[in-house]
Design a protein around this motif. Structure first.
Motif, PDB file in Angstrom:
ATOM      1  N   SER A   1      -4.760   6.730  10.101  1.00 46.91           N
ATOM      2  CA  SER A   1      -2.990   6.393   9.267  1.00 46.91           C
ATOM      3  C   SER A   1      -2.830   6.639   8.413  1.00 46.91           C
ATOM      4  N   PRO A   2      -1.402   6.785   7.691  1.00 43.68           N
ATOM      5  CA  PRO A   2      -1.364   7.524   6.064  1.00 43.68           C
ATOM      6  C   PRO A   2      -1.197   6.782   5.761  1.00 43.68           C
ATOM      7  N   LEU A   3      -1.956   5.623   6.072  1.00 44.55           N
ATOM      8  CA  LEU A   3      -1.868   4.043   4.983  1.00 44.55           C
ATOM      9  C   LEU A   3      -3.464   4.760   4.391  1.00 44.55           C
ATOM     10  N   ASN A   4      -4.323   5.341   5.489  1.00 46.52           N
ATOM     11  CA  ASN A   4      -5.663   5.430   5.200  1.00 46.52           C
ATOM     12  C   ASN A   4      -6.353   6.738   5.525  1.00 46.52           C
TER      13      ASN A   4
ATOM     14  N   GLN B   1       1.038  -1.155  -0.328  1.00 49.16           N
ATOM     15  CA  GLN B   1      -0.113   0.114   0.097  1.00 49.16           C
ATOM     16  C   GLN B   1       1.018   1.544   0.198  1.00 49.16           C
ATOM     17  N   PRO B   2       0.461   2.234  -0.230  1.00 46.36           N
ATOM     18  CA  PRO B   2       1.465   3.866  -0.568  1.00 46.36           C
ATOM     19  C   PRO B   2       1.174   4.151   0.626  1.00 46.36           C
ATOM     20  N   LEU B   3       2.271   4.790   1.154  1.00 46.33           N
ATOM     21  CA  LEU B   3       2.214   5.453   2.416  1.00 46.33           C
ATOM     22  C   LEU B   3       2.561   7.055   1.751  1.00 46.33           C
ATOM     23  N   LYS B   4       1.708   7.999   1.869  1.00 44.23           N
ATOM     24  CA  LYS B   4       1.506   9.247   1.140  1.00 44.23           C
ATOM     25  C   LYS B   4       2.081   9.814   2.438  1.00 44.23           C
TER      26      LYS B   4
END
Length: 321
Positions: A271-274, A19-22
């Motif tokens: 969460s930066p993942l979501n 998953q992309p983490l911004k």
């Protein structure tokens, strides 16, 4: 003052379990020559990643980085090495950032060796001079890091950053690992060095009172984005974004007669993942409206040199906070 550094729409993503983490999400700002821009926010908001991406330690996912008007994020390796002579970093942890097997002299002189700028007696004299400049003894060059306290180690790290005469230094939470009694000494040292050497700083920290003391302008980050940026005194005396208001209300004031209502933030940082849709701060904001759920607020200029990313800036709702 002219702009020394400018970043435009900078993004840095990491893949975590596919998953992309911004970590840095569409960030833009500039730093003028000779000034200090403080970058503040909670742990995990992307401050350190932003600083390291600017320096080229991390490759940007997208966006542009300019140094003295020249785009540097697309430079080839040989050109990047030359650029590192002008841009340095002071790391957060003075224990982990110094090689325990190297003497202080070799740690400070490593950059000189890489860039082939000082040799022999000149190199030794330069190292001794730098150690004295940061408040140590020239004789310390023959000792090893374990023989020094945390504050002294950070002074060694500062001397190492200065060794090749940089113009721009990223100070990555340089006092957060130090005793409170030592922190002010290091901050004052950095301020004095800036005046004497004409340095430009990006000062990354989460201690808001420290940032106010050293910074000319301040940028506030939340979940990878800049949500407010402007003159230091303006940010502290009249914050505009709800998140900035909450941060400022939490600063302790050493005056028993001074009272201020602390603005509570709901829940935990997402969460930066979501991340949330729309405004990243809406899940913790007291003033959330429908537009906050659907549209990302742009960073707009609300007065000269002052920018804020909030749909409610200037509204009656905001004035209630």
């Amino acid at each position: 003052m002219s702009k020394l550094l400018e970043i435009k729409n900078l993004k840095k993503e990491f893949l975590v379990n596919g998953q992309p983490l911004k970590a840095v999400d569409d960030v833009s700002f500039y730093i003028k020559k000779g000034e200090t821009l403080g970058l503040v926010g909670e742990s995990g908001c992307g401050k350190t990643t932003c600083g390291r991406t600017i320096l080229g330690i991390y490759e940007p996912t997208s966006g542009e980085v300019y140094y003295k008007g020249e785009r540097i994020d697309k430079l080839k390796n040989r050109e990047k090495i030359k650029l590192k002579k002008r841009m340095q970093i002071i790391f957060q942890d003075p224990y982990a950032s110094l090689n325990p097997r190297m003497t202080v002299g070799d740690i400070v002189g490593e950059g000189m060796d890489i860039f082939n700028i000082y040799k022999g007696k000149e190199r030794k004299a330069r190292i001794e001079q730098l150690l004295r400049v940061v408040g140590l003894n020239g004789e310390h060059m023959n000792r090893f890091p374990h023989e020094f306290s945390g504050g002294q180690r950070q002074r060694i790290g500062i001397a190492r950053a200065l060794a090749i005469d940089p113009e721009f230094i990223v100070c990555d939470e340089p006092i957060s690992a130090l005793d409170v009694s030592i922190q002010a000494q290091i901050i004052n040292l950095l301020i004095n060095l800036q005046k004497e050497l004409g340095l430009t700083y990006l000062f990354i920290a989460h201690d808001l009172s420290v940032v106010r003391h050293i910074s000319d302008r301040i940028g506030v980050m939340y979940l990878g984005k800049i949500i407010e940026i402007g003159n230091s005194e303006a940010i502290y005396n009249n914050p505009q974004h709800p998140y900035t208001k909450a941060l400022m209300s939490s600063i302790p004031v050493p005056d028993p007669d001074y009272t201020v209502e602390v603005i509570e933030m709901k829940g935990e940082i997402p969460s930066p993942l979501n991340p949330p849709s729309g405004c990243a701060f809406r899940t913790r904001c007291q003033m959330t409206q429908d537009i906050c759920k659907s549209e990302i607020p742009p960073l707009i200029e609300i007065e000269e040199g002052r920018f804020c990313a909030c749909h409610l800036v200037g509204s009656k709702l905001m004035k209630k906070i």
